[in-house]
Design an enzyme around this catalytic site. Sequence first.
Site, short mmCIF file in Angstrom:
data_model
loop_
_atom_site.label_atom_id
_atom_site.label_comp_id
_atom_site.label_asym_id
_atom_site.label_seq_id
_atom_site.Cartn_x
_atom_site.Cartn_y
_atom_site.Cartn_z
N ASP A 39 46.35 42.02 45.32
CA ASP A 39 45.69 42.85 44.31
C ASP A 39 44.16 42.79 44.38
OD1 ASP A 39 47.46 40.87 41.88
OD2 ASP A 39 45.77 40.29 43.12
N LYS A 61 45.53 48.70 43.54
CA LYS A 61 44.88 49.99 43.70
C LYS A 61 45.08 50.82 42.44
CE LYS A 61 44.89 51.74 47.96
NZ LYS A 61 45.76 52.12 49.07
N MET A 175 38.99 37.27 31.81
CA MET A 175 39.27 38.66 31.41
C MET A 175 38.63 39.00 30.06
SD MET A 175 43.30 38.78 32.49
CE MET A 175 43.73 37.20 31.77
N1 SAH Z 1 44.49 33.71 38.62
C1 SAH Z 1 43.08 33.95 38.52
C2 SAH Z 1 42.70 34.62 37.23
C3 SAH Z 1 43.32 35.97 37.06
S1 SAH Z 1 42.80 36.76 35.60
C4 SAH Z 1 42.33 32.64 38.71
O1 SAH Z 1 42.94 31.57 38.73
O2 SAH Z 1 41.12 32.69 38.91
C5 SAH Z 1 41.44 37.69 36.17
C6 SAH Z 1 40.14 37.14 35.65
O3 SAH Z 1 39.72 36.04 36.42
C7 SAH Z 1 38.98 38.10 35.67
O4 SAH Z 1 39.01 39.01 34.60
C8 SAH Z 1 37.82 37.16 35.58
O5 SAH Z 1 37.66 36.71 34.24
C9 SAH Z 1 38.31 35.96 36.37
N2 SAH Z 1 37.81 35.99 37.76
C10 SAH Z 1 38.52 35.97 38.88
N3 SAH Z 1 37.74 35.93 39.96
C11 SAH Z 1 36.48 35.91 39.51
C12 SAH Z 1 35.20 35.84 40.14
N4 SAH Z 1 35.07 35.80 41.47
N5 SAH Z 1 34.10 35.83 39.36
C13 SAH Z 1 34.20 35.86 38.02
N6 SAH Z 1 35.39 35.92 37.38
C14 SAH Z 1 36.50 35.94 38.11
#
Ligand code: SAH
Length: 438
Positions: A39, A61, A175
């Site tokens: 994703d 997508k 999020m």
């Molecule tokens: N499983 C993922 C989180 C999924 S929820 C994890 O463990 O990181 C998706 C959220 O993760 C986004 O809305 C944001 O809040 C955060 N996120 C993921 N990658 C990020 C990044 N590179 N920089 C900032 N926030 C990020």
Amino acid sequence: MENRKLGKVWLVGAGPSDPGLFTLKGKTVLEQAEVVVFDNLVSGSILAMIPREAKKIDVGKISGSHPVPQNEINQILVEEAMNGKRVVRLKGGDPFLFGRGGEELEEICKHNIPFEIVPGVTSAISVPAYHGIPVTHRDFCSSVHIITGHTKNLERADIDFPALVKSGGTLVFLMGVASLPVICRELIDAGMDPAMPAAILERGTTAHQRRVVSDIGNLAEEAEKAGIQAPAIIVVGKVCSLAEAFHWAEDRPLGKMKIMVTRPKDRSSDLTAKLQELGAEVVEVPTIETERILENETLDEALENIGDYQWAAFTSPFGVKAFFRRLAELKIDIRKLAGLKFAAIGSATQKAIEEKGILVDLVPETYDGKALGEALARRMLEEEENSDDRPIVLIPRAKIGSEELIRPLEEAELLYEDLPVYETAEAPYDGINWYDES
Ligand code: SAH
């Protein structure tokens, strides 16, 4: 009874974006995948590790305005695995932290499909780290809480804000960009000091990472002013004040650069590693690829009669590889090369020859075709003067090779054989959008 081979599903965390934070196990599993379902949050540098032959399914997508619904994703995983495929479900961060990994697993278990989980480095901890924010610090807090900011009714008891405030721990909201004003207001209403340090961190671990550090009384307004967008995480707690002293990622020499490496895949790794060492975000997008010319009678003939040549001049490691590979295929003993002198255009080609156990006799001072041609011409003319035989140089190289190399030999009326051993072609587009927003 039908005896069909059952596949397997790996739920793999891709980490926050920087490919260096992808686990070794994740990479190994990905490189053996037959189907990859990924994703939006998975970075281009990690997508580049997917084998070319693998089927790639982008479920992040936006088709219309919605990503592929969860039940369809579950169905894809089940179907591909039931077809005997090695399926990798690749997710940003860690698959079990707000990654809906649990839901996908329920479906996989229902169908008795074998699976493995490969945890990932979560953004909740690594993104603050890339901004110099330790999520805990003994002087400031004794717990850290990871909370979703994507709840439909944030105000209505989905999250126990008073309990969070009372805990005194660092709060990390994922999020939460859209609900940032609500989060800050709820925290203040629940008794948090509006002067409590807080930060919002956008696109962490990439070359474009940005942060706004403020306090919960002002963070929403400042984030809005800065135009912060998802993906971003919100950190609330005294630890945020450490960013000022501890920031580091963007301070590396190439820390703010996103660089595309367009070399053929088999030759990009040294350059990529050097750029990454300097802090760059690197995406490998090979635009060309080199292919050995397979039916090559001229090469076979030259190798069979290798004793007729006095020199072999190489202009790339790939040419060296093609030459020696064919030698082995024809079962010609390497000792047949005993009288042959070797010339290399530069240090990488020299290294490729030396790896075969042969020391190189000539490398020009400047690493280009013209310099190689001139240096060769000088040496061969000397040899011609001191011998009755005319030396011949064999030049195994690309089909469309530079004229610059040949010209000095022509001008000196020396004997040479320009021998195409590989071709350069445009690399096929593999369907992945590398360029994303930036
Ligand atoms: N499983 C993922 C989180 C999924 S929820 C994890 O463990 O990181 C998706 C959220 O993760 C986004 O809305 C944001 O809040 C955060 N996120 C993921 N990658 C990020 C990044 N590179 N920089 C900032 N926030 C990020």
